[in-house]
Design an enzyme around this catalytic site. Structure first.
Site, PDB file in Angstrom:
ATOM      1  N   ASP A 344      10.816   6.439 -36.182  1.00 25.67           N
ATOM      2  CA  ASP A 344      10.145   5.320 -35.527  1.00 25.67           C
ATOM      3  C   ASP A 344       8.818   4.986 -36.230  1.00 25.67           C
ATOM      4  O   ASP A 344       8.109   5.892 -36.667  1.00 25.67           O
ATOM      5  CB  ASP A 344       9.901   5.719 -34.066  1.00 25.67           C
ATOM      6  N   GLU A 373      12.262   3.251 -39.880  1.00 21.58           N
ATOM      7  CA  GLU A 373      12.077   1.939 -39.251  1.00 21.58           C
ATOM      8  C   GLU A 373      11.009   1.188 -40.031  1.00 21.58           C
ATOM      9  O   GLU A 373       9.829   1.481 -39.932  1.00 21.58           O
ATOM     10  CB  GLU A 373      11.630   2.069 -37.786  1.00 21.58           C
ATOM     11  N   ASP A 440      14.695  -3.458 -29.339  1.00 19.51           N
ATOM     12  CA  ASP A 440      13.412  -4.120 -29.619  1.00 19.51           C
ATOM     13  C   ASP A 440      13.527  -5.637 -29.712  1.00 19.51           C
ATOM     14  O   ASP A 440      12.514  -6.315 -29.931  1.00 19.51           O
ATOM     15  CB  ASP A 440      12.853  -3.620 -30.969  1.00 19.51           C
TER      16      ASP A 440
END
Ligand code: CA
Length: 581
Positions: A344, A373, A440
């Site tokens: 992340d 990410e 997201d």
């Protein structure tokens, strides 16, 4: 010839070992400016001495192929072998205007046999070490991922439901703080359904102890959240997934920690005296109440993810923090045999830490997959020492800007996607994660204006592309939803086996049937004279696909292996045809 556009850099995505025996070269030229390129190459020590005692360099020549047409550049490629693992090479470039030039390590030269013997001007590959090759896990190239948001996938055990758990209603618009009781038992209960769908990689949003429903605010990286289950259950889940040929990827949130973690609570309590004070980026004490600069409250006392006061940023320069996070990274591989980490906010963590991380996980499992990410182009992370691939938003947002919103024409999209593919080595492109939506973003169907044919057409497009496709849970059920938290509705199990489910399953089946071609074959994108987007993939099969985004029916001949809106030689609006042989 526009010589200022000629570009090549050794030991980069322009010159890389593809496998132990094959070196791939790429050359950039101005668009539509160059008619032909030849590479002249050989072993730098292979000199022939003539009768006159003079030695000459023995070189071979091979034509390069135009492998892609970008927005402002054309790309030329060739694959070479080097029997003695050493190589020197330069390019002979012929412009459409008839001009000819040599391009080598020291610049442009006029082409002549005398200049071809100037070995100082050759690009050099001093020695091809297989250990320097960028390796990416082959299994990822055969994988169709499925992203699970555990709190909303399925509730398999009501005994662990958080206080105030709401009734499972797929039509709900969840609030930020709502709980619906989803858990790991729910995933285990539905593994057969996922197997029928055909996916073979499970990507879990965070499952470690945390207070929120999304679990991005980790309290303890070494515990499963009790509302999701326990370690014994997780071990059973991994084993059951592996038995079905499914890989398991977990989400590691190493950029920041949760407010309620023991470490941050210690800082809150003891201030500068806390043994964890240097675990974070703290500018001044006391750290609470937090000054949020976006609300005009002054300078924040500590650094955070964005300006989220409950997500204090970890100081990954601190060796103690590094060691702790590496312990976490190794624990779930060694004890539970997971296959991949998704990292992340990976771009906001330092490269040095990621190099240690990559070496540590690879030492345990050589074919481990590390997915960062990153929402922008990612060359600094993708040189074989930090990540295997990234979440390919830079690619998928570009294609959505055509398919879903027509912000760009088909030609612009094809050129820009080609530019993206040329940023990375081929084996890296093959393990990018291509998703159209996630926890997201708004859901694909909503982004497609609730036009199901358009959503499926866009999904079909990523299934024909280089990079592993990823489906967000519920896509196969035809679920819609706006930006988070609306994209996190409880799974609509009533649509299992329905029309959308069947269409998605058919795409997955095709991808997996032709996995070697679609996973590792060459890729060429173009636009036909009638405006169809054409995708050509060549590997052990040929897969060709056409997508109609013109809004009008377009004539197209031939049999389809899989199609939508295609009948009587007419490919309708939002239609696609995939042919495989
Ligand atoms: Ca539950």
């Amino acid at each position: 010839m526009i010589t200022s556009a000629l570009q090549h850099r050794p030991e980069s995505e322009d010159c890389f070992l593809y496998d132990a025996d094959h070196l791939r070269l790429r050359l950039h030229t101005a668009k539509n400016d160059v008619a032909a390129v030849t590479v002249i190459f050989g072993d730098p020590y292979w000199m022939i001495t003539g009768a006159d005692g003079r030695s000459t360099f023995k070189y071979t020549t091979t034509k390069m192929v135009r492998i892609g047409e970008g927005e402002t550049q054309d790309y030329w490629g060739v694959t070479l072998t080097a029997p003695y693992h050493r190589l020197q090479y330069q390019f002979v470039i012929t412009g459409v205007d008839g001009a000819i030039t040599l391009l080598g390590d020291r610049g442009l030269r006029e082409d002549s046999e005398m200049m071809r013997q100037e070995t100082a001007n050759y690009f050099r590959v001093p020695y091809l070490h297989e250990s320097d090759m960028v390796r990416t896990p082959d299994w990822v190239k055969q994988t169709v991922w499925y992203q699970i948001f555990p709190e909303r996938f399925a509730n398999g055990d009501t005994s662990n439901d958080p206080v105030g758990t709401k009734t499972w209603r797929p039509e709900d618009h969840p609030g930020r703080e709502d709980f619906y009781g989803g858990d790991l038992q729910g995933v285990l209960d539905h593994l057969d359904d996922l197997q029928s769908l055909g996916v073979n990689g499970l990507y879990f949003c965070p499952i470690f102890a945390a207070s929120s429903n999304h679990k991005y605010d980790t309290i303890d990286y070494l515990e499963i959240d009790p509302a999701f289950g326990d370690k014994a259950l997780f071990a059973r889940l991994v084993t059951a997934a592996h038995k079905r040929g499914m890989k398991v990827m977990l989400d590691a949130v190493f950029n920041h920690m949760g407010y309620e973690s023991m470490q941050w609570q210690d800082v809150l309590e003891k201030g500068a005296q806390s043994r964890f004070a240097d675990w974070f980026h703290i500018n001044q004490f006391p750290v609470a109440p937090f000054n949020d600069p976006t609300k005009g409250e002054g300078e924040p006392q500590y650094e955070t993810f964005a300006f989220e006061s409950h997500m204090p940023k970890l100081n990954t320069d601190n060796p103690q923090v590094q060691d702790y996070l590496l312990t976490v990274a190794k624990y779930w591989i060694e004890e539970f045999d997971i296959d991949a980490w998704r990292l992340d906010v990976a771009n906001e963590v330092d490269h040095g830490f990621w190099r240690r991380f990559y070496a540590a996980v690879k030492a345990i499992k050589p074919d481990f997959y590390v997915l960062g990410e990153v929402w922008h182009s990612s060359q600094p992370w993708l040189n074989g020492d930090q990540f295997s691939g990234v979440m390919n938003y830079a690619y998928t947002e570009l294609l959505m800007d055509h398919f879903l919103t027509h912000k760009q024409t088909a030609k612009q999209m094809v050129a820009r996607l080609t530019d993206q593919l040329m940023l990375y080595r081929d084996q890296v492109n093959q393990v990018m994660l291509n998703m159209l939506d996630s926890h997201d973003t708004a859901r694909l169907l909503t982004l497609a204006g609730d036009n199901e044919a358009l959503a499926l057409q866009t999904l079909a497009f990523i299934f024909t592309q280089t990079g592993a496709p990823c489906i967000y849970y519920g896509t196969e059920m035809g679920m819609d939803g706006g930006n988070d938290p609306d994209d996190r509705r409880p799974m609509d199990w009533s649509k299992l086996g329905g029309q959308t489910w069947q269409a998605v399953a058919a795409l997955i089946k095709l991808r997996r049937k032709y996995a070697r071609t679609l996973g590792q074959g060459s890729t060429k994108l173009s636009v036909t004279k009638h405006g169809l987007i054409a995708v050509s993939r060549k590997g052990d099969h040929n897969v060709t696909a056409y997508f109609n985004t013109t809004g009008q029916p377009v004539s197209l001949n031939g049999e389809a292996t899989l199609a939508q809106n295609y009948r009587d030689g007419q490919l309708g609006p939002n239609g696609f045809v995939i042919k495989a042989d």
